[in-house]
Design a protein around this motif. Structure first.
Motif, PDB file in Angstrom:
ATOM      1  N   VAL A 267       0.842  -1.198   0.000  1.00 14.35           N
ATOM      2  CA  VAL A 267       0.000   0.000   0.000  1.00 14.35           C
ATOM      3  C   VAL A 267       0.879   1.249   0.000  1.00 14.35           C
ATOM      4  O   VAL A 267       0.596   2.230  -0.690  1.00 14.35           O
ATOM      5  CB  VAL A 267      -0.946  -0.008   1.219  1.00 14.35           C
ATOM      6  CG1 VAL A 267      -1.708   1.317   1.310  1.00 14.35           C
ATOM      7  CG2 VAL A 267      -1.925  -1.173   1.127  1.00 14.35           C
ATOM      8  N   ALA A 268       1.960   1.213   0.770  1.00 12.62           N
ATOM      9  CA  ALA A 268       2.828   2.384   0.884  1.00 12.62           C
ATOM     10  C   ALA A 268       3.494   2.741  -0.435  1.00 12.62           C
ATOM     11  O   ALA A 268       3.772   3.921  -0.690  1.00 12.62           O
ATOM     12  CB  ALA A 268       3.888   2.149   1.957  1.00 12.62           C
ATOM     13  N   VAL A 269       3.757   1.758  -1.278  1.00 11.31           N
ATOM     14  CA  VAL A 269       4.499   2.026  -2.518  1.00 11.31           C
ATOM     15  C   VAL A 269       3.599   2.024  -3.749  1.00 11.31           C
ATOM     16  O   VAL A 269       4.085   2.159  -4.874  1.00 11.31           O
ATOM     17  CB  VAL A 269       5.652   1.009  -2.715  1.00 11.31           C
ATOM     18  CG1 VAL A 269       6.630   1.080  -1.552  1.00 11.31           C
ATOM     19  CG2 VAL A 269       5.134  -0.415  -2.896  1.00 11.31           C
ATOM     20  N   THR A 270       2.285   1.868  -3.546  1.00 10.43           N
ATOM     21  CA  THR A 270       1.404   1.834  -4.706  1.00 10.43           C
ATOM     22  C   THR A 270       1.460   3.160  -5.468  1.00 10.43           C
ATOM     23  O   THR A 270       1.602   4.228  -4.867  1.00 10.43           O
ATOM     24  CB  THR A 270      -0.050   1.538  -4.297  1.00 10.43           C
ATOM     25  OG1 THR A 270      -0.851   1.410  -5.481  1.00 10.43           O
ATOM     26  CG2 THR A 270      -0.624   2.638  -3.425  1.00 10.43           C
ATOM     27  N   THR A 271       1.336   3.062  -6.762  1.00 10.39           N
ATOM     28  CA  THR A 271       1.334   4.271  -7.601  1.00 10.39           C
ATOM     29  C   THR A 271      -0.081   4.672  -7.982  1.00 10.39           C
ATOM     30  O   THR A 271      -0.277   5.665  -8.669  1.00 10.39           O
ATOM     31  CB  THR A 271       2.158   4.043  -8.883  1.00 10.39           C
ATOM     32  OG1 THR A 271       1.653   2.881  -9.560  1.00 10.39           O
ATOM     33  CG2 THR A 271       3.620   3.831  -8.548  1.00 10.39           C
ATOM     34  N   GLY A 272      -1.068   3.897  -7.534  1.00 14.16           N
ATOM     35  CA  GLY A 272      -2.455   4.239  -7.807  1.00 14.16           C
ATOM     36  C   GLY A 272      -3.027   5.136  -6.722  1.00 14.16           C
ATOM     37  O   GLY A 272      -2.326   5.593  -5.824  1.00 14.16           O
ATOM     38  N   ARG A 273      -4.323   5.377  -6.789  1.00 19.32           N
ATOM     39  CA  ARG A 273      -5.014   6.230  -5.807  1.00 19.32           C
ATOM     40  C   ARG A 273      -5.795   5.348  -4.845  1.00 19.32           C
ATOM     41  O   ARG A 273      -6.660   4.577  -5.270  1.00 19.32           O
ATOM     42  CB  ARG A 273      -5.950   7.211  -6.502  1.00 19.32           C
ATOM     43  CG  ARG A 273      -6.631   8.181  -5.536  1.00 19.32           C
ATOM     44  CD  ARG A 273      -7.628   9.078  -6.254  1.00 19.32           C
ATOM     45  NE  ARG A 273      -8.299   9.969  -5.315  1.00 19.32           N
ATOM     46  CZ  ARG A 273      -7.938  11.219  -5.079  1.00 19.32           C
ATOM     47  NH1 ARG A 273      -6.893  11.731  -5.718  1.00 19.32           N
ATOM     48  NH2 ARG A 273      -8.602  11.972  -4.212  1.00 19.32           N
TER      49      ARG A 273
END
Length: 355
Positions: free
Chosen positions: A200-206
């Motif tokens: 979750v911390a590195v996701t590039t989505g919203r």
């Protein structure tokens, strides 16, 4: 004068910055500090220990302990030891053949994030200690020896001469999941479930929604007691979805936060992180209300340069019942990090004010 009881919520680098700032103003205000720390970490050394040994991930707890460590030379050295990460040593190569990573200092966390010149995971072909922080291993050992994470943290706090107390938000580890739009860049409109704090911390989505597994973990009873007795509750700075908001998803903590007679302060971040890309400063405040609609806040603190146009942030603060306070709290080199001394100076008139 009775000590002002302050409870700070978070995890990782943001909570560390907040605790260091409270340390700066503790003597002037006679603060009684309690840190309530998230227990969802599943990456790096903490993730490995959680998977291999079970129990609470120790990394965020360790960082909070080090931030509150005493100033005696012996305790500062112990704090440096807690931060030291074992270098990667190829299997079969004597330790003397490894590159000495040098002594750790308690400031290495703020400067480099993962600790002094170590690795978060153990690279293939290296020994099992590679990448582990000494403090993580000590905390795991104390938890096994004493059979209770709160007792383990109290013992570790005595070792470090901590000025304050560190508690987990739950004695049970949790997993963090998020529904993320555009997690796959090839499908920007698709919403997927991203599992694990690190992912979750590195996701590039919203991030569109957040949840814990289990959905209603039992809150640490000592944390609930501290919240009920507090004069101030402080949220942030820190990773919003993985360090700040998880506390609001623990029902017993949320109930204690809402019913506490304490005043509430939100310290905003100085820049967006990967998990909050596309989220405005005002959106960060709106997220607090989304996950805990009954939450009322007294003050919102941030740096004027980070806010830009203050009007949307003022409106978002007012929607929570709060007043916006602008202060120069960033480090002077221009990087989006809080300066503990400057943040502490800004907190003195805030926390010291009478109702």
């Amino acid at each position: 004068m009775t000590a002002r009881r302050v409870v700070a919520f978070g995890g990782g680098h943001g909570l560390s910055a907040s605790l260091r700032a409270l340390r700066h103003c503790a003597p002037e205000l006679d603060l009684d500090i309690t840190a309530v720390v998230t227990v969802g970490d599943d990456g790096g050394s903490s993730g490995r220990l959680r998977a291999e040994r079970g129990g609470l991930p120790p990394g965020d707890l360790r960082q909070a302990l080090v931030a509150l460590a005493g100033d005696h030379p012996a305790t500062r050295r112990s704090a440096g030891l807690f931060q030291h990460r074992f270098a990667a040593v190829p299997v079969g190569v004597p330790l003397s053949g490894a590159t000495d990573p040098g002594p750790a200092t308690t400031d290495d966390l703020d400067q480099r994030g993962a600790g002094p010149r170590g690795t978060e995971g153990a690279p293939a072909g290296t020994d099992g200690l590679a990448g582990h922080a000494v403090g993580n291993l000590v905390l795991c050992g104390l938890m096994e020896l004493l059979g209770d994470p709160v007792a383990a943290l109290e013992h570790a706090g005595a070792m470090l001469g901590t000025v304050g107390r560190v508690l987990p938000m739950s004695r049970q580890p949790v997993s963090i999941e998020a529904r993320v739009r555009g997690a796959d860049p090839a499908a920007p409109d698709e919403v997927r479930t991203v599992r694990g704090q690190h992912q979750v911390a590195v996701t590039t989505g919203r991030v569109e929604s957040l949840r814990l597994t289990p959905a209603a973990p039992p809150a640490c009873a000592e944390a609930v007691e501290a919240i009920r007795a507090a004069d101030w509750l402080i949220f942030g700075p820190g990773s919003w979805y993985t360090s700040v908001l998880p506390h609001l998803l623990v029902p017993q903590l949320a109930d204690a936060i809402v019913s506490s007679s304490a005043r509430r302060l939100v310290t905003l971040n100085l820049a967006a992180e990967k998990e909050t890309l596309g989220l405005s400063v005002a959106d960060h405040l709106a997220a607090l209300r989304w996950y805990l609609p009954e939450l009322k806040v007294d003050l919102v603190l941030t740096d004027a340069k980070a806010v830009g146009d203050p009007e949307p942030v003022e409106r978002a603060a007012e929607s929570l019942g709060a007043r916006l306070v602008l202060a120069p709290v960033a480090v002077i080199d221009g990087t989006p990090r809080h300066d503990p001394a400057a943040l502490g100076a800004a907190l003195v008139p805030v926390l010291g004010a009478d109702r």
